[in-house]
Design an enzyme around this catalytic site. Structure first.
Site, PDB file in Angstrom:
ATOM      1  N   SER A  60     125.201 -17.324 -60.096  1.00  0.00           N
ATOM      2  CA  SER A  60     126.415 -16.603 -59.694  1.00  0.00           C
ATOM      3  C   SER A  60     127.613 -16.870 -60.596  1.00  0.00           C
ATOM      4  O   SER A  60     128.580 -16.116 -60.563  1.00  0.00           O
ATOM      5  CB  SER A  60     126.784 -16.951 -58.246  1.00  0.00           C
ATOM      6  N   HIS A 100     132.185 -21.819 -57.517  1.00  0.00           N
ATOM      7  CA  HIS A 100     132.770 -20.510 -57.825  1.00  0.00           C
ATOM      8  C   HIS A 100     134.204 -20.671 -58.327  1.00  0.00           C
ATOM      9  O   HIS A 100     134.798 -21.729 -58.222  1.00  0.00           O
ATOM     10  CB  HIS A 100     132.743 -19.593 -56.602  1.00  0.00           C
ATOM     11  N   ASP A 126     133.995 -14.164 -51.954  1.00  0.00           N
ATOM     12  CA  ASP A 126     133.088 -15.025 -51.179  1.00  0.00           C
ATOM     13  C   ASP A 126     133.283 -14.983 -49.668  1.00  0.00           C
ATOM     14  O   ASP A 126     132.686 -15.798 -48.967  1.00  0.00           O
ATOM     15  CB  ASP A 126     133.249 -16.482 -51.642  1.00  0.00           C
TER      16      ASP A 126
END
Length: 183
Positions: A60, A100, A126
């Site tokens: 990701s 992230h 998210d």
């Protein structure tokens, strides 16, 4: 020609050790394990993070980080998290932390700060990953901020998690090596 039983010759080495040698080898093994734990605790204190080293488990964050990259984290109270920082956070109900990038930061006058994150390789933020009803992360959710990385070193960790038999084989071989290594 070597038979199957010949491959277990290390058992003969163990049988030949007297009690003192066996005890010495067990102490050596305990010292290695305790040293590793002390190093980990020292890194926790130095970095301010409960988990100073993490492995990227998914794609990701590509192209910034790839699966198997080893990240070094810090989590100092005096360093505020800003937009663009890559953070590792935990979400209630999930055991595995997520790596992230911070997309938005909301700071209120009363001192509370909230964050919105997104994976570089993901098309949406998210909020779907957060706990039910949670729209923002808080400072308590942040495990640390990425300060450095080593590419692909963590792939061994991924292999051990994906293939438990591989993990137990490696651990058994390391244990046998430590017990039999006499120097």
């Amino acid at each position: 020609m070597m038979t199957f039983l010949d491959s277990f010759s290390f058992l003969d080495d163990v049988r030949r050790m007297d009690t003192r040698q066996l005890f010495y080898q067990a102490l050596n093994f305990a010292m290695i394990v305790s040293s590793a734990l002390m190093i980990w605790k020292g890194l926790m204190v130095h970095s301010g993070s409960e988990s100073p080293i993490v492995v990227v488990l998914s794609g990701s964050m590509e192209p910034a980080f790839y699966r198997g990259d080893l990240l070094f984290l810090t989590n100092y109270k005096e360093e505020p998290v800003r937009v663009g920082d890559i953070v590792v956070f935990k979400v209630e109900g999930r055991d595995i932390p997520i790596v992230h990038r911070v997309l938005k930061v909301h700071e209120r006058e009363n001192g509370t700060v909230k964050f919105l994150t997104k994976g570089d390789n993901n098309s949406v933020d998210d909020r779907g990953l957060y706990a039910p009803g949670q729209l923002w992360l808080q400072k308590k959710d942040i495990v640390g901020r990425a300060k450095g990385f080593v590419p692909y070193v963590g792939i061994v960790t991924i292999l051990m998690n994906d293939y438990p038999k591989f993990k137990y084989t490696v651990l058994a071989l390391l244990g046998v090596f430590v017990l039999l290594h006499r120097e």
